[in-house]
Motif scaffolding. Structure first.
Motif, PDB file in Angstrom:
ATOM      1  N   ARG A  22     -16.836 -13.743   7.767  1.00 33.79           N
ATOM      2  CA  ARG A  22     -17.455 -12.947   6.706  1.00 33.79           C
ATOM      3  C   ARG A  22     -17.802 -11.517   7.143  1.00 33.79           C
ATOM      4  N   ASP A  23     -18.408 -11.347   8.304  1.00 33.56           N
ATOM      5  CA  ASP A  23     -18.779 -10.000   8.746  1.00 33.56           C
ATOM      6  C   ASP A  23     -17.556  -9.107   8.908  1.00 33.56           C
ATOM      7  N   GLU A  24     -16.501  -9.641   9.520  1.00 39.82           N
ATOM      8  CA  GLU A  24     -15.264  -8.872   9.687  1.00 39.82           C
ATOM      9  C   GLU A  24     -14.680  -8.503   8.319  1.00 39.82           C
ATOM     10  N   HIS A  25     -14.651  -9.459   7.416  1.00 36.24           N
ATOM     11  CA  HIS A  25     -14.108  -9.251   6.070  1.00 36.24           C
ATOM     12  C   HIS A  25     -14.898  -8.162   5.329  1.00 36.24           C
ATOM     13  N   LEU A  26     -16.217  -8.283   5.312  1.00 33.85           N
ATOM     14  CA  LEU A  26     -17.042  -7.322   4.571  1.00 33.85           C
ATOM     15  C   LEU A  26     -16.998  -5.930   5.198  1.00 33.85           C
ATOM     16  N   SER A  27     -16.943  -5.858   6.500  1.00 34.04           N
ATOM     17  CA  SER A  27     -16.838  -4.576   7.187  1.00 34.04           C
ATOM     18  C   SER A  27     -15.548  -3.861   6.802  1.00 34.04           C
ATOM     19  N   ARG A  28     -14.477  -4.611   6.770  1.00 33.24           N
ATOM     20  CA  ARG A  28     -13.181  -4.039   6.394  1.00 33.24           C
ATOM     21  C   ARG A  28     -13.186  -3.588   4.941  1.00 33.24           C
ATOM     22  N   LEU A  29     -13.750  -4.398   4.056  1.00 28.98           N
ATOM     23  CA  LEU A  29     -13.821  -4.012   2.643  1.00 28.98           C
ATOM     24  C   LEU A  29     -14.659  -2.747   2.466  1.00 28.98           C
ATOM     25  N   GLY A  36     -11.732   4.999  -0.597  1.00 33.04           N
ATOM     26  CA  GLY A  36     -11.340   5.154  -1.989  1.00 33.04           C
ATOM     27  C   GLY A  36     -10.201   4.254  -2.434  1.00 33.04           C
ATOM     28  N   ILE A  37      -9.755   3.381  -1.554  1.00 29.87           N
ATOM     29  CA  ILE A  37      -8.655   2.468  -1.897  1.00 29.87           C
ATOM     30  C   ILE A  37      -9.186   1.279  -2.694  1.00 29.87           C
ATOM     31  N   LEU A  38     -10.300   0.736  -2.270  1.00 33.25           N
ATOM     32  CA  LEU A  38     -10.908  -0.406  -2.947  1.00 33.25           C
ATOM     33  C   LEU A  38     -11.943   0.095  -3.954  1.00 33.25           C
ATOM     34  N   ILE A  39     -11.783  -0.305  -5.200  1.00 30.50           N
ATOM     35  CA  ILE A  39     -12.749   0.037  -6.236  1.00 30.50           C
ATOM     36  C   ILE A  39     -13.819  -1.051  -6.296  1.00 30.50           C
ATOM     37  N   THR A  40     -13.380  -2.295  -6.379  1.00 32.53           N
ATOM     38  CA  THR A  40     -14.304  -3.431  -6.394  1.00 32.53           C
ATOM     39  C   THR A  40     -13.543  -4.697  -6.002  1.00 32.53           C
ATOM     40  N   LEU A  41     -14.275  -5.678  -5.459  1.00 34.83           N
ATOM     41  CA  LEU A  41     -13.675  -6.953  -5.104  1.00 34.83           C
ATOM     42  C   LEU A  41     -14.788  -7.974  -4.936  1.00 34.83           C
ATOM     43  N   PHE A  51     -11.358 -11.547  -7.562  1.00 34.34           N
ATOM     44  CA  PHE A  51     -10.868 -10.487  -8.429  1.00 34.34           C
ATOM     45  C   PHE A  51     -11.108  -9.165  -7.719  1.00 34.34           C
ATOM     46  N   GLY A  52     -10.158  -8.253  -7.837  1.00 31.49           N
ATOM     47  CA  GLY A  52     -10.346  -6.943  -7.228  1.00 31.49           C
ATOM     48  C   GLY A  52      -9.582  -5.869  -7.956  1.00 31.49           C
ATOM     49  N   VAL A  53     -10.004  -4.633  -7.742  1.00 32.94           N
ATOM     50  CA  VAL A  53      -9.313  -3.463  -8.274  1.00 32.94           C
ATOM     51  C   VAL A  53      -9.112  -2.494  -7.111  1.00 32.94           C
ATOM     52  N   PHE A  54      -7.891  -2.022  -6.966  1.00 30.30           N
ATOM     53  CA  PHE A  54      -7.517  -1.098  -5.906  1.00 30.30           C
ATOM     54  C   PHE A  54      -6.893   0.154  -6.513  1.00 30.30           C
ATOM     55  N   GLU A  55      -6.951   1.240  -5.755  1.00 32.23           N
ATOM     56  CA  GLU A  55      -6.267   2.470  -6.144  1.00 32.23           C
ATOM     57  C   GLU A  55      -5.420   2.901  -4.957  1.00 32.23           C
ATOM     58  N   ALA A  56      -4.113   2.981  -5.183  1.00 30.91           N
ATOM     59  CA  ALA A  56      -3.188   3.295  -4.089  1.00 30.91           C
ATOM     60  C   ALA A  56      -1.918   3.918  -4.663  1.00 30.91           C
ATOM     61  N   THR A  57      -1.072   4.416  -3.785  1.00 31.95           N
ATOM     62  CA  THR A  57       0.180   5.026  -4.230  1.00 31.95           C
ATOM     63  C   THR A  57       1.261   4.005  -4.534  1.00 31.95           C
ATOM     64  N   SER A  58       1.101   2.760  -4.036  1.00 31.54           N
ATOM     65  CA  SER A  58       2.107   1.733  -4.336  1.00 31.54           C
ATOM     66  C   SER A  58       1.511   0.333  -4.206  1.00 31.54           C
ATOM     67  N   ILE A  59       2.151  -0.605  -4.865  1.00 33.34           N
ATOM     68  CA  ILE A  59       1.734  -2.004  -4.784  1.00 33.34           C
ATOM     69  C   ILE A  59       1.947  -2.538  -3.367  1.00 33.34           C
ATOM     70  N   ASP A  60       2.951  -2.000  -2.662  1.00 37.26           N
ATOM     71  CA  ASP A  60       3.219  -2.452  -1.296  1.00 37.26           C
ATOM     72  C   ASP A  60       2.049  -2.157  -0.358  1.00 37.26           C
ATOM     73  N   ILE A  61       1.374  -1.045  -0.577  1.00 32.61           N
ATOM     74  CA  ILE A  61       0.198  -0.718   0.236  1.00 32.61           C
ATOM     75  C   ILE A  61      -0.895  -1.752   0.003  1.00 32.61           C
ATOM     76  N   VAL A  62      -1.129  -2.110  -1.249  1.00 33.52           N
ATOM     77  CA  VAL A  62      -2.161  -3.104  -1.574  1.00 33.52           C
ATOM     78  C   VAL A  62      -1.789  -4.454  -0.971  1.00 33.52           C
ATOM     79  N   LYS A  63      -0.525  -4.858  -1.110  1.00 32.57           N
ATOM     80  CA  LYS A  63      -0.073  -6.129  -0.525  1.00 32.57           C
ATOM     81  C   LYS A  63      -0.299  -6.157   0.979  1.00 32.57           C
ATOM     82  N   LYS A  64       0.029  -5.055   1.648  1.00 33.11           N
ATOM     83  CA  LYS A  64      -0.149  -4.982   3.101  1.00 33.11           C
ATOM     84  C   LYS A  64      -1.626  -5.104   3.464  1.00 33.11           C
ATOM     85  N   LEU A  65      -2.491  -4.407   2.742  1.00 29.67           N
ATOM     86  CA  LEU A  65      -3.929  -4.486   3.014  1.00 29.67           C
ATOM     87  C   LEU A  65      -4.448  -5.912   2.863  1.00 29.67           C
ATOM     88  N   LEU A  66      -3.989  -6.606   1.835  1.00 30.09           N
ATOM     89  CA  LEU A  66      -4.433  -7.985   1.608  1.00 30.09           C
ATOM     90  C   LEU A  66      -3.856  -8.935   2.652  1.00 30.09           C
TER      91      LEU A  66
END
Length: 89
Positions: A22-29, A36-41, A51-66
């Motif tokens: 949990r600490d690692e997860h929350l720190s990263r979020l 500015g990549i993560l809006i909410t999760l 549920f989450g909302v992200f802002e990025a230049t491509s879906i591939d960036i979001v997939k990689k982050l997840l």
């Protein structure tokens, strides 16, 4: 920048199983939010879905982050679906 929504699910007993990560997860979020990549999760109240909302230049960036998130690597999240999103309001 485009917006993307995340719909996913948690494993059984996720609240207990997530404790060591949990600490690692929350720190990263928090870092992603500051960048500015993560809006909410977060989880739904029943703790079965994420549920989450992200802002990025491509879906591939979001997939990689997840894919790099400890909850995904450790099986806390069991499914993740990402969709491009148009914010109306």
């Amino acid at each position: 920048m485009d917006k993307f929504v995340l719909f996913g699910s948690y494993c059984e007993n996720a609240i207990q199983k997530r404790v060591p990560f949990r600490d690692e997860h929350l720190s990263r979020l928090n870092k992603l939010k500051q960048e500015g990549i993560l809006i909410t999760l977060g989880p739904t109240k029943c703790n079965r879905y994420v549920f989450g909302v992200f802002e990025a230049t491509s879906i591939d960036i979001v997939k990689k982050l997840l894919d790099e998130d400890v909850y995904w690597k450790e099986g806390i999240w069991t499914s993740l679906d990402i969709y491009p999103w148009t914010q109306a309001f």
